[in-house]
Design a protein around this motif. Sequence first.
Motif, PDB file in Angstrom:
ATOM      1  N   GLY A  63       0.203  -1.261  -0.077  1.00  0.00           N
ATOM      2  CA  GLY A  63      -0.153   0.313   0.060  1.00  0.00           C
ATOM      3  C   GLY A  63       1.244   1.251   0.242  1.00  0.00           C
ATOM      4  O   GLY A  63       0.489   2.457  -0.667  1.00  0.00           O
ATOM      5  N   LEU A 195      -4.446  -1.502   3.178  1.00  0.00           N
ATOM      6  CA  LEU A 195      -5.651  -0.528   3.797  1.00  0.00           C
ATOM      7  C   LEU A 195      -4.924   0.665   4.174  1.00  0.00           C
ATOM      8  O   LEU A 195      -4.640   1.800   3.916  1.00  0.00           O
ATOM      9  N   GLY A 353      -8.556  -1.575  -0.584  1.00  0.00           N
ATOM     10  CA  GLY A 353      -7.904  -1.988   0.201  1.00  0.00           C
ATOM     11  C   GLY A 353      -9.262  -2.404   1.224  1.00  0.00           C
ATOM     12  O   GLY A 353      -9.841  -3.158   1.592  1.00  0.00           O
TER      13      GLY A 353
END
Length: 527
Positions: A63, A195, A353
């Motif tokens: 991420g 996320l 996410g």
Amino acid sequence: MDKKTDLMNSNIENIDETKTPYFEDEYMNDSRDYVEVTGNKLYLALYFLIPAVSSGMFGYDIGANSSVQNKGAFKDTDIPQEYNLSDIEVELLTSSSLIGALIGSFLIFYFGDWLSRKGSMVIANGLFVGGSFISSGVPGGTLGYILLIIARMLFGIGLGFSLQSAPLYISEIAPSALRGPLVSSKEVINMLGLLLGYTMGFVLNDVRYGWRWVYLFGAFPSLLSFIGSILMPHSPRWIALITIKSHNDIDEGKELARRNLENIRKTQQTAEIKSEVNKIFNLVNVELENEVPFLTAIRSDFIVKRGLVLCIVLTFFQQFTGQPSILYYASTVFQNAGLDNSFASALSSIGIGVVKLIATIIACLYVEKQGRRPLFIIGYIMMAISLIFLTIGYINDSKILSWIFIIAMLVYTSGFQIGTGPLLWTFGSEIFPTNTRSSCMSIIVFLNFLFNIIVVLTYISIQKLLGAGTYMLYFVVTIICIVFIFLYVPETKGKTLEDMATIFKTSWIVVDTNQIKTKIKSTLRLK
């Protein structure tokens, strides 16, 4: 005794060498009913959470990298702008943590049992903390770019350690009824990390040097996991392995394993715990008595050979169905579909996410109810259908088809997380004998990162060459994967780690091919 054995001995407190036999008769001939003890699920969840957070740093790395390495993602300055990077240099930086993970998985192959599951996670979290701090503080210019690559490689070495040791530790402390959900739930933490990495990049895009803060934030969960991994006990199966392998006193080894298991499960069912420990020691003893060099085991032991081949092929399919390119270049993929930059960044960070997190939770809830095989197949079918619509949405620039592209992307990522995302690690951590489990998992992790690097390094070039054809290429690979799983991957739900030998002694093909041919002929009216 060599240095390697000395170091293994130092990992076990209060166990000394002895000349007594490995097992007394009461243990070798233990015929008592064997019942696994679940114990206090709250404490079991705590000991699950520590390695899960360590493994979840892989998600945060994905991420974070997707956020900070996208051109124009930060209003002040981003990495490609600050270091004036070409596409190849961006690909190299994106792959640097994966290259480090490749190195880490190679090292853990040789030193995994030596270091222990616990020791490997301590090292991994230490590397996460160090790599995060260095990444956030590198200077500008060519030197800074080189140091940033080195820092991400250090972080990646930690990933190689944690992705091998975390699922092993969880599988070795969990009762069989909870092993599937717990190992799969590790992927929930991984998705929370993903996320979090996306969200940090989105939230900090207005902050000066925001990309540095994104990298720095990764040090904090790693520090908590570092402390937790120091405090957590060794797994009973690792204690059994090292006790017998190092010729230590079996009674003391069993007592330590019993105390650790009672501590993990937080139960007073001493008789049942002793029975479980006895079974673990008996099995490990039999495995070690028949132990041969690892390469010989691959050639001569059908169980090891079959399990390793299955996991290698599943690892190949997990990566070459396109998932790494979707994750690492999510913003770029959306921009290529005709979406503006700010909206693409928001959608890739928050949308993907959240969807992946929800899909992973669904997988964890149903992995023991539905089994591994059905979820594998359902997930890949979702991915195959999505890839068709991704191709259509990519070709046309209309607004409606752009939304079809977005929906297809979200369904694609859902399919991955319902199926192969968590299940490869669940399946791989439970099918191998104790004496080869660490080495086999190291190979799976090594190849996972190797295949991941290949996909990431080639995606931009392939996408420019093939355009929408990239997704059709992934589609063909996905269809082949569905057929492979249907024919060759056995069901392992509800089985203890000690039961896997029975399952994997059967033939390669797990379905009745004659019956399938008969049904096909019947359907086509070719009797």
